[in-house]
Write a protein that holds these residues in place. Structure first.
Motif, PDB file in Angstrom:
ATOM      1  N   ARG A   9       0.972  -1.104  -0.024  1.00 26.72           N
ATOM      2  CA  ARG A   9      -0.010   0.060   0.118  1.00 26.72           C
ATOM      3  C   ARG A   9       0.888   1.056  -0.068  1.00 26.72           C
ATOM      4  NH1 ARG A   9      -3.270  -3.220   3.485  1.00 26.72           N
ATOM      5  NH2 ARG A   9      -2.457  -2.514   4.899  1.00 26.72           N
ATOM      6  N   ALA A  10       2.040   1.284   0.748  1.00 29.11           N
ATOM      7  CA  ALA A  10       2.776   2.241   0.774  1.00 29.11           C
ATOM      8  C   ALA A  10       3.466   2.464  -0.630  1.00 29.11           C
ATOM      9  CB  ALA A  10       4.042   2.272   1.938  1.00 29.11           C
ATOM     10  N   VAL A  11       3.839   1.507  -1.176  1.00 29.57           N
ATOM     11  CA  VAL A  11       4.469   1.892  -2.838  1.00 29.57           C
ATOM     12  C   VAL A  11       3.538   2.390  -3.648  1.00 29.57           C
ATOM     13  CG1 VAL A  11       5.389   0.516  -4.746  1.00 29.57           C
ATOM     14  CG2 VAL A  11       6.187  -0.124  -2.370  1.00 29.57           C
ATOM     15  N   VAL A  16       2.412   8.120  -7.675  1.00 29.48           N
ATOM     16  CA  VAL A  16       2.225   9.507  -8.536  1.00 29.48           C
ATOM     17  C   VAL A  16       3.398  10.118  -8.332  1.00 29.48           C
ATOM     18  CG1 VAL A  16       1.120  11.726  -8.277  1.00 29.48           C
ATOM     19  CG2 VAL A  16      -0.351   9.737  -8.158  1.00 29.48           C
ATOM     20  N   ASN A  17       4.099  10.076  -7.082  1.00 23.73           N
ATOM     21  CA  ASN A  17       5.455  10.894  -7.040  1.00 23.73           C
ATOM     22  C   ASN A  17       6.446  10.189  -8.022  1.00 23.73           C
ATOM     23  OD1 ASN A  17       4.173  12.520  -5.229  1.00 23.73           O
ATOM     24  ND2 ASN A  17       5.057  11.402  -3.524  1.00 23.73           N
ATOM     25  N   ALA A  43      11.761  -3.076  -6.136  1.00 25.24           N
ATOM     26  CA  ALA A  43      11.259  -2.739  -4.859  1.00 25.24           C
ATOM     27  C   ALA A  43      10.362  -3.960  -4.153  1.00 25.24           C
ATOM     28  CB  ALA A  43      10.440  -1.335  -4.757  1.00 25.24           C
ATOM     29  N   LEU A  44       9.250  -4.238  -4.783  1.00 21.62           N
ATOM     30  CA  LEU A  44       8.446  -5.402  -4.341  1.00 21.62           C
ATOM     31  C   LEU A  44       9.467  -6.720  -4.410  1.00 21.62           C
ATOM     32  CD1 LEU A  44       5.238  -4.825  -6.184  1.00 21.62           C
ATOM     33  CD2 LEU A  44       5.986  -4.350  -4.089  1.00 21.62           C
ATOM     34  N   GLY A  45      10.410  -6.961  -5.280  1.00 23.96           N
ATOM     35  CA  GLY A  45      11.238  -7.894  -5.366  1.00 23.96           C
ATOM     36  C   GLY A  45      12.281  -7.904  -4.013  1.00 23.96           C
ATOM     37  N   SER A  46      12.481  -6.991  -3.864  1.00 21.72           N
ATOM     38  CA  SER A  46      13.672  -6.965  -2.537  1.00 21.72           C
ATOM     39  C   SER A  46      13.061  -6.146  -1.414  1.00 21.72           C
ATOM     40  CB  SER A  46      14.914  -5.871  -3.005  1.00 21.72           C
ATOM     41  OG  SER A  46      14.576  -4.774  -3.692  1.00 21.72           O
ATOM     42  N   TRP A  47      11.885  -6.291  -1.100  1.00 23.45           N
ATOM     43  CA  TRP A  47      11.144  -5.489  -0.007  1.00 23.45           C
ATOM     44  C   TRP A  47      11.824  -5.998   1.296  1.00 23.45           C
ATOM     45  CZ3 TRP A  47       9.327  -8.253   4.191  1.00 23.45           C
ATOM     46  CH2 TRP A  47       9.100  -9.615   3.877  1.00 23.45           C
ATOM     47  N   ASP A  48      12.442  -7.154   1.536  1.00 23.58           N
ATOM     48  CA  ASP A  48      13.273  -7.601   2.734  1.00 23.58           C
ATOM     49  C   ASP A  48      14.328  -6.673   3.028  1.00 23.58           C
ATOM     50  OD1 ASP A  48      14.047  -8.753   0.480  1.00 23.58           O
ATOM     51  OD2 ASP A  48      14.807 -10.453   1.670  1.00 23.58           O
TER      52      ASP A  48
END
Length: 159
Positions: A9-11, A16-17, A43-48
Motif C-alpha cells: 500500500r505504501a508503494v 504519483v510521485n 522494490a517488491l522483489g527486494s522488500w526485505d
C-alpha cells in the motif's frame, strides 16, 4: 516470509510521485512509465532489504535514480545500426562444416586401412611417434610410414 500488505500500500501511495520523478529524469513518458514499473518490480522483489521506520520514498527514489543512471550509461555505449552492418561484421562463421568434413575423411581413411586412420588420428591428437608405435605394437618407422600414407590419402580427398 511474505511481503506485508502495508508495504504494498505504501508503494502504491507513492506511484504519483514516482511517475513525476521518472518523467523529470527521462523527459519521455514511455520511458518514464517503464522506469516506474521496473522500480516497483525491484522494490517488491527486494522488500526485505527495506528497513521499516525509514523513508520508503527516499529508498524508491534512490533505486529509480540509480537504475536510470545505469540505463543511461548503457545507452551511451550503444551504437545505432539500423541496417545491421555493424552486427554483420561481428558475426563469426560456424566451424561445424570443416569438422564434419574431417570426420568423414577420417572415417573413409579408417575404412580403407584402419592402421593408417588410427595413426593419423593419434598423431593429430598430439601423441608422439613412440606412443603410437607402442599402442599399435609396431616399430616407429612403420608409424611414420602409416602417418605419411594417411596424410597423402587425406590430401587426395581434399584436392
Amino acid at each position: 516470509m511474505t511481503r506485508p500488505a502495508e508495504f504494498d500500500r505504501a508503494v502504491v501511495a507513492l506511484l504519483v510521485n514516482l511517475r513525476a520523478f521518472a518523467l523529470s529524469l527521462t523527459r519521455d513518458r514511455t520511458k518514464a512509465e517503464d522506469l516506474v514499473q521496473e522500480t516497483c518490480m525491484r522494490a517488491l522483489g527486494s522488500w526485505d532489504h527495506f528497513e521499516p521506520g525509514t523513508n520508503l520514498g527516499a529508498w524508491l527514489f534512490t533505486m529509480m535514480r540509480n537504475r536510470h543512471y545505469e540505463l543511461s550509461r548503457r545507452a551511451a555505449r550503444m551504437v545505432e545500426d539500423p541496417e545491421g552492418l555493424m552486427a554483420a561484421m561481428l558475426e563469426t562463421p560456424g566451424d561445424q562444416e570443416p569438422r564434419v568434413a574431417l570426420a568423414d575423411a577420417l572415417r573413409h581413411l579408417g575404412a580403407t586401412n584402419p592402421a593408417y586412420g588410427e595413426a593419423a588420428v593419434l598423431a593429430g591428437e598430439g601423441y608422439s611417434l613412440e606412443e603410437i608405435a607402442h599402442a599399435q605394437g609396431v616399430p616407429t618407422g612403420t608409424v611414420k610410414s602409416r602417418i605419411n600414407r594417411g596424410r597423402a590419402y587425406l590430401a587426395g580427398m581434399v584436392a
